[in-house]
Every structure is written in C-alpha cells, then in structure tokens.
Design an enzyme around this catalytic site. Structure first.
Site: not given
Ligand code: UTP
Ligand code: MN
Length: 500
Positions: A334, A336, A424
């Site tokens: 992902d 962040d 995120d």
C-alpha cells in the site's frame, strides 16, 4: 623557543590555573563534561572552541579528570591519541566517550549535546595487553532492531524467507512466542552486511535460538528446510494464507472459515450463510489490483494527487510519505501518508475534506474513515499493537495510468489503463508529528523493538503519540524524530536503515 625569544630578564608569566573553572555562560547541561585535547588542535583553537562551548551552556574542563564524559579530539591518528589517553592513568576512561571534532560541531550546531554515533567515535585500535593475538571481536550486534542499521539490501534472504514462513504459520496458530522468535531471528539476519555461510559465523549473534539454528543448518547444508517445506505444503497454512490475502480478512476470520470446511474463494462466495462486510466485498472486487505490488512511481503519483488535494483545502497542508516507501523500498503493498496542517485542531477537517475531494474527482473506490479518539489524558498506552488514535482513513483509490511515469503496474492482458491501490492516510496534530512519523515509518519489527527498548532499557513508554518517562513522570516533547532518538539515548537511525 618561545622563552628564548622573550629574552633574558623577562620571566614568562605562568598561565593561571583554570581547572574546572566555568567562566562565561550559564551551565545548561550538567551531565556532560567536555575535555578538548590540545594535541593537533593547538592552543588558540582549543581556547576558541572552549569559549564557544561554554557560551552555549556546556561545561568544558581544562584538565582531563575522572569527571570528564566526552573527550573531544581533532587528532585523526587514533593510536597516538589512545596511547596518550591510556597514559593518563584514568580509572573512568572506559566510560568516557572519545569522540572526533564532528561530534562537537554537531552539538554546537544543535545547541545541545547530540547522541554519540559510531561515525563520531575514535576507536581504540591499540591491542589489549592480555593475550596478544586474539582477533579484535566484530562489533556486537544488538538484540534490539532499533540499534541496528537495516537497509533494503538483504544478504540472507533464503534464511529470512524461511523464518518468515514459520513465523506466519505460528501467527495463524496464535502462538505468539515462537512467532516472535522467528521474526526476531529474521530481523537480526536482515541487518548483517554479510551472508551467513556457516552456523559458526552466527555464534555471537543475538536472538538465534536452537530452533532457528536447526532451520539455518538445514538450509546451509541442503539448500532447503524440511520444516519450512512441510509448512508450505500444509493445507491449513495455504488456505489461511490465501484467505488473509484478501483486504478485510484477518487471521481469525480466515481460521473460522477454514474450520467450516471452506478452502477457496469460490467456496466463500458460494456459501449463502456468509455475509461479507463492505471491506471484504471491496477486497474481492479489487483482488487482482490490491494484491499486486505498488511501485515507487505509483506511490509518487499518489503523493502528488493527495498533496494537491490537501493544498487546495489549505495552502499550509503538509504531506509526508511514510511506511515502506519512506524506508526506500521499491515496492509496497500500500502507500502510507501523513497529512497535517500547522493550524491547531484543523487536521481532522483537512483529512475529511481531502477524502471529499477525492470522491468528487471520482477516484475514491473505498473509504474507511476513523475519526480521532485522541486524548492526551489517556496516554501513555501500554499495548504495542493497539491502534493509534489519530484521525485516519484506509482507502482504495483509482490510479490512472496517465498520472504515473511509465504507466501503472498491470496484470498480463489487462488494458484498462488504470488500477486500484490501497492508500492509508493519518492526520496527527502538528505537535504529535514526530511521534506519528516515527510510528508510521516502521518497519513493524523496528517499532516493536523501539517500544521494547524504551520500556526495558529506559523505563519509558513509547507509542505513535508520545514518549513518557516513568522515572521523571513526564511526557517528553519532540519536534523531530532525532529528538525522540535522543530522548531514548539511541543513535539516530535513518528511515532507510529501519528495514528491520
Ligand atoms: P504497513 O503495514 O503499510 O507496512 O505499515 P509497510 O512497512 O509500509 O510495508 P508495505 O510495503 O506496505 O507492506 C506501515 C507502518 O505504519 C504503522 C505500522 O506499524 C507500520 O510500522 N501503522 C499502520 C500504524 O502505526 N497504525 C496503523 O493503524 C497502521
Ligand atoms: Mn505500507
């Protein structure tokens, strides 16, 4: 020579004795006493540097006494310096920091004594007086990941991959002890600048127990480990691994479904009694994209999109990439980010507005927003795995190929021109920035050991919000990550050295 030039009849005035006399400036750092070695530095430069340090609140001793904590030298010939130091007959010499002028310069610049790092130290190269021929021991490797420098270059991947399979398998069985043991062992090997070739070479390394050594021995000897292969072919391990690869499915759910006899995605999707939540539905919907690694170029493109959204809302929005990409990784699962503003209390609104904007742009595929539960009075938190309390969101964004240098990572035969990516974003208030940044940069093992080190070695509690000193019963303020390392008495470790 000097005396000869002064001439007969004129006696040179003896220099006044100044031992321990602090003349100018108020003392700010009582625990630190410097001694500047005159050799090579010269008298006038020494006196200049002495005045400079005293004006900044440092204690500078004129005489090398047992009270000195830092011996500063400009002499780059270590052997000569150490021979001279050892000739002083000081009992406390082993406790003193013998440092290069760079430590002094850094401390003057920061206006306080900085933590002594390896690069500052002048190593004692003199042979020890006992047993002439024993080789100098290799620098000891710390049991704490936060005292090791671990880059993305892993010289022991075959071994660490094996340990990680076993760690994960124990995690699936909720056996925390062995899981952590294999994680720690993997982390130690990742920090080594050399490849382990024999078990003997690992003799002085911490965190390697009987079981890890047995696995290592098999791999070093046969190139494979029976235990690891058994795990990899274990039906339960394979199923749990498959199920947890879906966004929204954790080990507990995976285990429950496995116990009900489900073995494949089709089994799950065809089971009428299973109600997937929104997160899991999205996980299945974008499975291919989300399980494909995110590249650095894609992370950069997402950074631009979020940065632009943040600035459109408030020009003083601050965005920083954290997680694996901040540690220099080429790929991640992902991306962040940390997003905030210097305006007190406005960070939560900023995040909400950014999410809104992404939605208006039509690129918000999924959003799990968690409002702030931050309350300084509830700190410090003793549990490491506890979630932090800042406002944050777990997103899936649609990333257009045109935004990414070289296009998006695609599966074979995929001609959509875009992909879904997990993102995120956390939004701490500015005065918590350093702690949040440190906590979200990871790696997980690095964070775990930072907290363990703080607790075990310093009687301090660290989490993503704050550092609490149990001895002084107070919270320690920090503006930068360096401040936090300094509070902990740790050498600063750069983000790219935190891949523990
Ligand atoms: P990640 O799980 O994203 O790991 O968490 P990573 O190191 O970036 O690796 P990949 O490449 O994505 O797989 C990043 C850091 O953020 C912290 C984690 O502890 C980790 O250190 N984190 C994550 C939190 O502190 N709180 C959260 O709610 C989520
Ligand atoms: Mn990440």
């Amino acid at each position: 020579m000097l005396q000869a030039r002064v001439g007969p009849g004129v006696r040179k005035r003896p220099r006044p004795v100044e031992a321990g006399v602090q003349r100018q400036g108020e003392v700010k750092f009582r625990d630190v006493r410097l001694y500047l070695v005159e050799r090579k530095m010269g008298r006038s430069r020494r006196s200049f540097l002495t005045q400079l340090a005293r004006s900044k609140g440092f204690i500078v001793e004129d005489v090398l006494s047992e009270e000195v904590t830092h011996v500063v030298s400009e002499d780059n010939e270590a052997a000569g310096l150490w021979a001279w130091l050892k000739g002083r007959g000081l009992k406390e010499l082993p406790k003193m920091q013998v440092v290069d002028i760079s430590w002094f310069t850094d401390s003057m610049r920061e206006g306080k004594p900085v933590a002594v790092e390896t690069r500052h130290c002048i190593q004692d190269t003199l042979p020890t007086l006992s047993e002439g021929s024993t080789p100098t021991p290799v620098a000891t490797v710390s049991q704490y990941a936060c005292q090791r420098r671990t880059t993305t270059e892993n010289n022991n991947k075959i071994l660490t991959d094996a340990f990680e399979v076993l760690a994960e398998s124990y995690e699936f069985s909720e056996m925390e002890g062995p899981c952590l043991a294999f994680r720690r062992a993997a982390s130690v090997l990742k920090s080594l600048p050399w490849a382990v070739q024999s078990l003997g070479a690992t003799q002085d390394l911490p965190c390697l127990g009987e079981r890890t050594k047995a696995v290592m021995e098999e791999i070093l000897q046969y190139g494979r480990s029976f235990e690891v292969e058994k795990t990899l072919s274990d039906e339960r391990y394979q199923t749990l691994k498959l199920f947890t690869s879906v966004f929204g499915i954790g080990p507990k759910t995976a285990d429950r479904w496995h116990r009900r006899g489900l073995r494949s995605f089709t089994d799950i999707l065809a089971e009428p009694s299973i109600q997937l939540n929104r997160m899991q539905q999205t996980g299945f919907l974008h499975y291919g994209d989300i399980s494909r690694a995110v590249s650095k170029a894609e992370a950069r493109a997402l950074g631009n999109i979020i940065d632009e959204a943040g600035r459109a809302i408030t020009p003083d929005a601050v965005l920083a990439v954290t997680g694996g990409f901040r540690r220099g990784k080429e790929f991640g699962h992902d991306v962040d980010f940390l997003l905030t503003t210097p305006q007190r209390g406005k960070e939560e609104g900023l995040l909400v507005n950014v999410i809104d904007r992404l939605k208006q742009q039509g690129i918000l595929l999924y959003c799990d927003y968690q409002a702030s539960t931050f309350d300084m009075d509830k700190l410090p938190c003793h549990r490491f795995e506890a979630m932090d309390q800042f406002p944050k969101c777990f997103l899936i964004l649609r990333l257009e190929g045109g935004c990414v240098e070289g296009g998006v990572q695609r599966a074979e035969g995929d001609d959509r021109g875009w992909r879904a990516v997990r993102v995120d974003i956390v939004s701490p208030p500015m005065e918590r920035y350093a702690y949040a940044l440190l906590g979200w940069t990871g790696s997980r093992q690095f964070e775990r050991d930072l907290r363990r080190y703080a607790r075990m070695e310093r009687r301090m509690l660290l989490d993503n919000h704050a550092l609490y000193d149990k001895t002084k019963e107070e919270f320690l303020a920090a503006e930068t990550e360096k401040d936090i390392f300094a509070h902990l008495g740790l050498e600063y470790i750069e983000p790219w050295q935190r891949n523990a």
